[in-house]
Design an enzyme around this catalytic site. Structure first.
Site, short mmCIF file in Angstrom:
data_model
loop_
_atom_site.label_atom_id
_atom_site.label_comp_id
_atom_site.label_asym_id
_atom_site.label_seq_id
_atom_site.Cartn_x
_atom_site.Cartn_y
_atom_site.Cartn_z
N GLY A 44 9.56 75.43 28.29
CA GLY A 44 9.61 76.06 29.60
C GLY A 44 10.86 75.82 30.42
O GLY A 44 11.26 76.66 31.21
N GLU A 99 11.89 69.73 34.23
CA GLU A 99 10.65 70.46 33.93
C GLU A 99 10.65 71.82 34.60
O GLU A 99 11.33 72.02 35.61
CB GLU A 99 9.45 69.67 34.46
CG GLU A 99 8.54 69.08 33.41
CD GLU A 99 7.80 70.07 32.52
OE1 GLU A 99 8.28 71.19 32.26
OE2 GLU A 99 6.72 69.70 32.05
N ASP A 103 2.34 70.59 37.40
CA ASP A 103 1.02 71.13 37.70
C ASP A 103 0.04 69.97 37.85
O ASP A 103 0.06 69.29 38.86
CB ASP A 103 0.67 72.09 36.55
CG ASP A 103 -0.59 72.90 36.77
OD1 ASP A 103 -0.96 73.14 37.92
OD2 ASP A 103 -1.21 73.31 35.77
P1 IMP Z 1 0.81 69.63 33.60
O1 IMP Z 1 0.71 68.56 32.58
O2 IMP Z 1 -0.55 70.15 34.00
O3 IMP Z 1 1.62 69.24 34.82
O4 IMP Z 1 1.44 70.88 32.87
C1 IMP Z 1 2.73 71.25 32.97
C2 IMP Z 1 3.04 72.33 31.98
O5 IMP Z 1 2.03 73.33 31.98
C3 IMP Z 1 4.31 73.05 32.36
O6 IMP Z 1 5.42 72.45 31.76
C4 IMP Z 1 4.06 74.45 31.87
O7 IMP Z 1 4.49 74.60 30.53
C5 IMP Z 1 2.56 74.62 31.94
N1 IMP Z 1 2.16 75.36 33.16
C6 IMP Z 1 1.53 74.87 34.25
N2 IMP Z 1 1.31 75.82 35.19
C7 IMP Z 1 1.87 76.95 34.69
C8 IMP Z 1 2.01 78.30 35.20
O8 IMP Z 1 1.61 78.66 36.32
N3 IMP Z 1 2.64 79.18 34.38
C9 IMP Z 1 3.13 78.86 33.14
N4 IMP Z 1 3.04 77.61 32.63
C10 IMP Z 1 2.40 76.66 33.40
#
Ligand code: IMP
Ligand code: MG
Length: 179
Positions: A44, A99, A103
């Site tokens: 990403g 990053e 999220d």
């Molecule tokens: P976390 O571990 O939940 O913080 O996930 C982070 C990862 O989830 C990011 O690096 C993205 O690849 C993916 N992600 C989280 N939210 C989105 C979104 O709204 N669109 C696309 N990818 C997302």
């Protein structure tokens, strides 16, 4: 054309460009003389990182890690798996993790601990987007491009089922695309 799948633009090309420039200037100031290593979290972050590093004016190295935390859906699985490890010895170095979006924070808090265990001089987190409303892990970014609402967004590196990374802006898909 992929544009037809977008319901609404959240961050335009111009907004992204201007903000990335500001972040680059701030990092240049903060890391002058420190020769940091940027570690991009694949896939990403690759578009953001490519633009960001061209806005940074200090000497720097780059590396990448690949982790999987999501399937092809829109909900985190909670599990983090390392698919591509560091290719550098980071001991004693200043690290900036790059990053696309913070999220739940599960991915980054795992990665930060993983890198800290290798004794770097410092570890900072730079994320283009932050969704603080969804945070589960105890982690906060040092550099943030934009706070964004709790919606699933695509473009500028961000995917839905591996698609839309090549959109030059960030937007929300039409509901029927997720169906
Ligand atoms: P976390 O571990 O939940 O913080 O996930 C982070 C990862 O989830 C990011 O690096 C993205 O690849 C993916 N992600 C989280 N939210 C989105 C979104 O709204 N669109 C696309 N990818 C997302
Ligand atoms: Mg993803």
């Amino acid at each position: 054309m992929i544009e037809n799948d977008i319901e609404r633009v959240f961050f335009s090309e111009e907004e992204l460009k201007a903000r990335v420039k500001e972040l680059g200037a701030k990092i240049t100031q903060d890391y002058d003389g420190k020769s940091p290593i940027f570690i991009g979290v694949l896939k990403g972050s690759f578009v953001f990182m490519a633009d960001l590093m061209r806005a940074v004016r200090t000497y720097c190295d780059i590396d990448f890690m690949a982790v999987s935390s999501y399937g092809s859906g829109t909900v985190t699985t909670g599990a983090v798996k390392i698919n591509k490890d560091l290719s550098y010895n980071v001991e004693g170095r200043h690290i900036i993790i790059i990053e696309d979006i913070l999220d739940s924070g599960v991915t980054l808090s795992y990665l930060k601990r993983y890198i800290e265990a290798r004794k770097p001089a410092s570890v900072a987190i730079c994320t283009l987007l932050d969704k603080p409303a969804r945070r589960k892990a105890d982690i906060s970014p040092d550099y943030v491009g934009f706070e964004c609402p709790d919606a699933f967004i695509v473009g500028y590196g961000l995917d839905y089922a591996e698609r839309y990374r090549n959109l030059p802006y960030i937007g929300v898909l039409k509901p029927e695309i997720y169906a």
